[in-house]
Each structure stands twice: as C-alpha cells, then as structure tokens.
Scaffold this active site. Structure first.
Site: not given
Ligand code: NAG
Ligand code: NAG
Ligand code: NAG
Length: 439
Positions: A79, A158, A215, A219
């Site tokens: 990540d 992201d 996503r 989170d």
C-alpha cells in the site's frame, strides 16, 4: 437450452460489460499491508513492522508456506509509503532505497517464485495520501509501464490530493495505459470512495468497464464499530451496489481485519460471513507471522471461501432487519444452492431467532443445510418448517443450503423472488439456475 442462455448472457457481458483483462473472475484474495501496518517507515526502531521488502518477503513466505496460497490467497499487496519521495532522473517512480534496497522488480520475482502475485499502490493526484509522489495525468503512462516492467500484477489507485474532474480523466486513462503495457494487471479504483460512492456522482456502468474492483466507501479500522459502519453502508445501498458486481467487477468493502486487535472471535466470524455474502475481495490485513489459530481457522474455512468465490459472482443482499437486532442476509450460489447469514447486533446473550425458509422466501421443498462454522449438517427442513437459530451477540450463524430433491437433477430455469431481488435485479439473475426460490 438453458445453459445456452446462461452462457450467452455471460459471454455477452464479458465482451461488453466488464474490463477485458480476463482477471478476477472471482473476488481477488490475498494480503494487503495498509490496515495493519499503515505508514510505518521507522525501520530503525521497528524493523519487523516497517513498510519494507523484509515485511513483504516475510508475508509472502507465510502465504506460501502456511496453506494460504492453496486456498486462493495469492495477492500480496503493497500500500502507501513504499516509494522514494523523489522520482528518478527519467521521471519514474522508484522504491525507497533504504527500505526496498533491491527494488520492486526483485520483490516481484521473490513473490512469483512462491506462486504468488504482487500488488502495488499509486494515487491519482499530485501526492499519495501519505505525501509520496502521486500519478498526475502526464505520468500515467510512465507509471503503468514502470509497474509492468517490474512484474507487478495488481494496482490500487487511490484518490488523495485530487479532484473530481481530475479523477474523471485519470482513472479511465490508467485503465487504458495498463492495458497498453500488455501485462495483465488487476486494477483497483478508489475513485467512487472519493465521490460519495453513489449515483449520480458515481457511474458504476463506467467503473465496471475500466476497473476490476473499486473501493466504494471509507477505510475500515480495527474495530467492530467500523465493521458495522461498513456493513450498514453497503447493505443500505444494496439496490445500487448489488447489481453492479459480477465476474471481473467487484464492490470492495475493504480489508479483513480478522487476526488483529479489534474483533472478538464471534465478530471475526461475522466479518468473514458478511464479506462472503457481499462477494467481496478478501484481502487480509494482519500479521500472518503471529496470527492466532482461531483467526486462522476462520480465514481458512474452505466452505466459506467457496461461498465467497462462487462461480456466478452474484452479490448477496440483506433480506430482513428485525427490531430485535437480528438481520438476515442471503446470497444465491451455483447449482441452486444459497448462503444464509443470521447476524445479531444485540449485546445481551445468544438470541433464539425463529423463522422458516418460507418466511425467507424460499420455494416449497425440502432442504438440507450445512452450518458453515460448526461444520455440521443439520436435519432436513421443509420450507414451512419453523426452526430456531441461536445467534451470539455480535456474532453470526451461517448456513450453506440446497434443495434436496433438485440438488442432483437438471433443474428448469430458475427465477428469483421479486421481493428478494427487486426490480433493479442483477443482470444475470434471471438466468441463474436457482429452482428453489419463490417467484
Ligand atoms: C487489452 O484490451 C483488449 C480489449 O480491448 C483485450 O482483448 C486484452 O486482453 C487487454 N490486454 C490486457 C493486457 O489487459
Ligand atoms: C483539479 O486538480 C488539478 C490538478 O491538481 C488542477 O489543475 C485543477 O485546476 C483542479 N480543478 C479544480 C476544479 O479544482
Ligand atoms: C455511465 O457510463 C456509461 C458507460 O461509459 C455511459 O454509457 C452512460 O451514459 C453513463 N451514464 C451516465 C448517467 O452518465
């Protein structure tokens, strides 16, 4: 005839609906560093837990030696916080030289030698969330090629330090750029999470064409509250989200935190069961070097993994939300089977929930159910038989269930209950061989 119809619809969709890299026909499984190891870059004081090649090599050893890989947990994913703060002289991303002294290509080789796949992380913006170099529009092709050259198998992109018009251009561009490298690279898009996760701001038709998974929401954190928050959002919005999932295109409610610090064993079973109902990617974020036997048993439950990985890839739904704090979830599976999850949000004692399959909209018939966690075959049930399940506080009971009579024989075209699926049904729902559900 019926197979023809099914095959045609699936084949048509492969050609027209999903991202065409042939990857992730079932939800991807593996390990992802973020939730457990975050942006720990202090390799001097915390050498075993800092984001470094050492950490990923150790986790790759565990995945390949402790039975995970054989069960499908094949991705090992980096990540944020892996890169150097500067690009190299040719404008390419490079790994932090102290923490990844042999570079990402070496790590990819190490991972591939163990039968695993390597995932990496980037950000569609000026910086990653952790402040490392982002992928601006002019760097998309360079970064895609760099990842391919290194032998990377998956990219999570992201969306920090960005905005909606930038993302609207960048996420599809990266999809094209990955394709142009000629290397199959699974593509995880954080785009919808940055746009509230719902239409009209999010176009799921488009996402399914460019990304393998995405996503949708914030989170996950290491707590039961966080798991419930994620679960509530996904099932409250199931009419939007459920139809868009399918082979090659998955909603991603984020990592499994089983084996960490925040969940009891009952809560761990609940997360695993609900992620299976959601046809969710199964990325563990935990320490596989020290994981408890209890957590390992939950994550390695073969039937549960089989349900998650069901060939049809139809996401499940919440059927019922009782005032008592019991909720019932359901997912249709291959060969006329299905999965049921009874969740208790109570905090008093095991609650005896009474119902029948008929009340859960199952068709007339005789059924056999297998308890996924106790690994027990239950006595046969008629659709009308009232039964009770005892559900622990913040725990689940999960059944794998199938019609006895129709289990072996060729069944006619199945149809789902309108009440269960609703008008915005999954595009494949009518084609699925599920003869036991009510009309
Ligand atoms: C690129 O896209 C084409 C379809 O447009 C597909 O046939 C091909 O397999 C893709 N290649 C990769 C490496 O994803
Ligand atoms: C979006 O971000 C880009 C890149 O930082 C910037 O050039 C652009 O002006 C921004 N657009 C808006 C509407 O803020
Ligand atoms: C969503 O994307 C699809 C595919 O690109 C497109 O055909 C459709 O018009 C878009 N829908 C909206 C509401 O913009």
């Amino acid at each position: 005839m019926q197979c023809l119809a099914v095959c045609f619809v699936l084949a048509f969709c492969t050609a027209a609906c999903a991202l065409e890299n042939g990857l992730m026909r079932t939800p991807p499984m593996g390990w992802l560093a973020w939730e457990r190891f975050r942006c720990d870059t202090d390799c001097l004081m915390d050498p075993d837990n800092c984001i470094s090649e050492h950490l990923f090599m150790e986790m790759a050893d565990r995945l390949s030696e402790d039975g995970w890989r054989e069960l499908g947990y094949v991705y090992i994913n980096i990540d944020d916080c892996w890169s150097s703060m500067q690009r190299d002289s040719q404008g390419r991303l490079q790994a932090d030289p102290k923490r990844f002294p042999r570079g990402i290509a070496h790590l990819a080789q190490y991972v591939h030698d163990r039968g695993l796949k390597l995932g990496i992380y980037g950000d569609m913006g000026t910086h990653t969330c952790g402040g490392y170099p982002g992928t601006t529009l002019d760097k998309i092709e360079t970064d895609a090629q760099t990842f391919a050259d290194w032998g990377v198998d998956m990219l999570k992109l992201d969306g920090c330090y960005s905005n909606s018009s930038y993302q609207e251009q960048g996420y599809p561009m990266m999809s094209k750029a990955l394709n142009a490298t000629g290397r199959p690279i699974g593509y995880s898009c954080s785009w919808p999470a940055y746009q509230g996760g719902l239409p009209p701001k999010v176009n799921y038709t488009l996402l399914a064409q460019i990304c393998n998974l995405w996503r949708n929401y914030g989170d996950i954190q290491d707590s039961w509250d966080s798991v419930l928050n994620v679960v509530d959002w996904f099932f409250n919005n199931q009419d939007v989200l459920q139809p868009v999932a399918g082979p090659g295109q998955w909603n991603d409610p984020d990592m499994l935190i089983i084996g960490d610090f925040g969940l009891s064993m009952d809560q761990s079973r609940a997360q695993m069961a609900l992620w299976a109902i959601m046809a969710a990617p199964l990325f563990m974020s935990n320490d596989l070097r020290t994981i408890s036997n209890g957590a390992r048993a939950i994550l390695q439950n073969k039937l549960l993994i089989g349900i998650n990985q069901d060939r049809l890839g139809i996401q499940g739904r919440r059927l019922i939300k009782e005032k008592s704090g019991i909720e019932v979830f359901w997912r249709p599976l291959d060969k006329g089977a299905s999965a049921l999850v009874f969740l208790s949000r109570r905090s008093d004692m095991p609650h005896l929930y009474k119902t029948s399959l008929k009340e859960l909209s199952y068709k007339t018939g005789v059924y056999e159910a297998y308890d996924v966690f106790s690994e027990r075959l239950l006595p046969q049930l008629k659709d009308s038989t009232e039964f009770g399940v005892s559900v622990n506080p913040s725990g689940v009971v999960m059944w794998y269930i199938y019609p006895v009579a129709e289990w072996k024989k060729e069944a006619g075209p199945g149809r789902f209950s309108k009440k269960l699926i609703g008008p915005k049904s999954h595009p494949h729902a009518n084609e699925v061989d599920a003869p036991f559900l009510l009309l």
